[in-house]
Design a protein around this motif. Structure first.
Motif, mmCIF file in Angstrom:
data_model
loop_
_atom_site.group_PDB
_atom_site.id
_atom_site.type_symbol
_atom_site.label_atom_id
_atom_site.label_comp_id
_atom_site.label_asym_id
_atom_site.label_seq_id
_atom_site.Cartn_x
_atom_site.Cartn_y
_atom_site.Cartn_z
ATOM 1 N N ASP A 17 6.493 7.269 2.775
ATOM 2 C CA ASP A 17 5.967 6.959 4.102
ATOM 3 C C ASP A 17 6.522 5.601 4.547
ATOM 4 O O ASP A 17 6.054 4.551 4.087
ATOM 5 N N PRO A 18 7.508 5.600 5.459
ATOM 6 C CA PRO A 18 8.118 4.338 5.880
ATOM 7 C C PRO A 18 7.201 3.456 6.730
ATOM 8 O O PRO A 18 7.517 2.291 6.958
ATOM 9 N N THR A 19 6.061 3.986 7.157
ATOM 10 C CA THR A 19 5.144 3.177 7.963
ATOM 11 C C THR A 19 4.249 2.290 7.094
ATOM 12 O O THR A 19 3.581 1.393 7.607
ATOM 13 N N LYS A 20 4.245 2.525 5.788
ATOM 14 C CA LYS A 20 3.418 1.733 4.875
ATOM 15 C C LYS A 20 4.208 0.532 4.352
ATOM 16 O O LYS A 20 5.420 0.439 4.524
ATOM 17 N N ASP A 21 3.497 -0.351 3.694
ATOM 18 C CA ASP A 21 4.106 -1.528 3.072
ATOM 19 C C ASP A 21 4.700 -1.099 1.724
ATOM 20 O O ASP A 21 3.981 -0.943 0.743
ATOM 21 N N ASN B 77 0.804 -1.229 0.000
ATOM 22 C CA ASN B 77 0.000 0.000 0.000
ATOM 23 C C ASN B 77 0.836 1.279 0.000
ATOM 24 O O ASN B 77 0.296 2.372 -0.122
ATOM 25 N N GLY B 78 2.166 1.161 0.089
ATOM 26 C CA GLY B 78 3.025 2.346 0.048
ATOM 27 C C GLY B 78 3.572 2.644 -1.335
ATOM 28 O O GLY B 78 4.235 3.671 -1.534
ATOM 29 N N LEU B 79 3.312 1.774 -2.304
ATOM 30 C CA LEU B 79 3.824 1.964 -3.670
ATOM 31 C C LEU B 79 2.679 2.076 -4.661
ATOM 32 O O LEU B 79 1.609 1.511 -4.454
ATOM 33 N N THR B 80 2.962 2.805 -5.735
ATOM 34 C CA THR B 80 1.993 2.951 -6.819
ATOM 35 C C THR B 80 2.719 2.723 -8.138
ATOM 36 O O THR B 80 3.751 3.352 -8.404
ATOM 37 N N GLU B 81 2.163 1.802 -8.947
ATOM 38 C CA GLU B 81 2.771 1.552 -10.249
ATOM 39 C C GLU B 81 2.612 2.798 -11.119
ATOM 40 O O GLU B 81 1.572 3.440 -11.130
ATOM 41 N N GLY B 82 3.662 3.189 -11.813
ATOM 42 C CA GLY B 82 3.678 4.389 -12.635
ATOM 43 C C GLY B 82 4.230 5.591 -11.896
ATOM 44 O O GLY B 82 4.743 6.517 -12.505
ATOM 45 N N LYS B 83 4.139 5.585 -10.573
ATOM 46 C CA LYS B 83 4.672 6.677 -9.760
ATOM 47 C C LYS B 83 5.986 6.271 -9.087
ATOM 48 O O LYS B 83 6.959 7.012 -9.103
ATOM 49 N N ASP B 84 5.995 5.093 -8.472
ATOM 50 C CA ASP B 84 7.177 4.607 -7.756
ATOM 51 C C ASP B 84 8.024 3.656 -8.596
ATOM 52 O O ASP B 84 9.232 3.542 -8.401
ATOM 53 N N PHE B 85 7.382 2.954 -9.507
ATOM 54 C CA PHE B 85 8.073 1.978 -10.354
ATOM 55 C C PHE B 85 7.243 1.715 -11.599
ATOM 56 O O PHE B 85 6.055 2.065 -11.660
#
Length: 158
Positions: free
Chosen positions: A120-124, A80-88
């Motif tokens: 946000d390091p608290t997210k997955d 839930n801390g990553l978004t395809e297209g934004k983070d990778f």
């Protein structure tokens, strides 16, 4: 004389043990996913931008199993801390399914990583690639054995 008898007995035990394993065939087709070092997990720095990670999906099949193309599917499990297209971004020519033509045993999965603003390091913050299927009947997902090692690969963005 005692040493000679011990040496002969040891040799016979060794040769007998080796003979028992000659009939075991490791001809079970399987597929695995790793990085170039054979690992199944990698850390990714949140500050890196435009960095390309390449995984290796490799199949192990004998010639008798591999006369037609083999299709290998994998799932992407995004924390839930990553978004395809934004983070990778998984490069389109390496998305699932991967098609192995006869004579091809390794294909890449390439992922381009982007700098993450507002991390946000608290997210997955994980991206897991999980091998999920094969067009070849009887192909084992992961290295044969109860642990099914190398059936998944996990990226951890930190």
């Amino acid at each position: 004389m005692k040493k000679a008898i011990i040496y002969i007995l040891s040799s016979l035990v060794f040769l007998t043990a080796c003979e028992k394993h000659q009939n075991i065939l490791f001809d079970t087709p399987f597929v695995k996913i790793t990085d170039s070092a054979g690992q199944s997990e990698m850390n990714v720095d949140k500050a890196m931008n435009g960095i390309l990670s390449e995984l290796q999906v490799s199949i192990s099949v004998s010639g008798e199993y591999f006369t037609q193309p083999i299709s290998i599917e994998y799932e992407t499990i995004i924390g839930n801390g990553l978004t395809e297209g934004k983070d990778f971004k998984i490069q389109s020519n390496t998305k699932s399914p991967l098609i192995f033509d006869p004579g091809t045993y390794i294909l890449p999965v390439r992922i381009l990583w982007y700098k993450t603003d507002g991390f946000d390091p608290t997210k997955d913050n994980t991206l897991t690639l999980k091998l999920s299927g094969s067009s070849l009947d009887g192909m084992i997902i992961g290295i044969p054995g109860p642990d099914k090692k190398n059936s998944t690969f996990k990226f951890i963005k930190q």
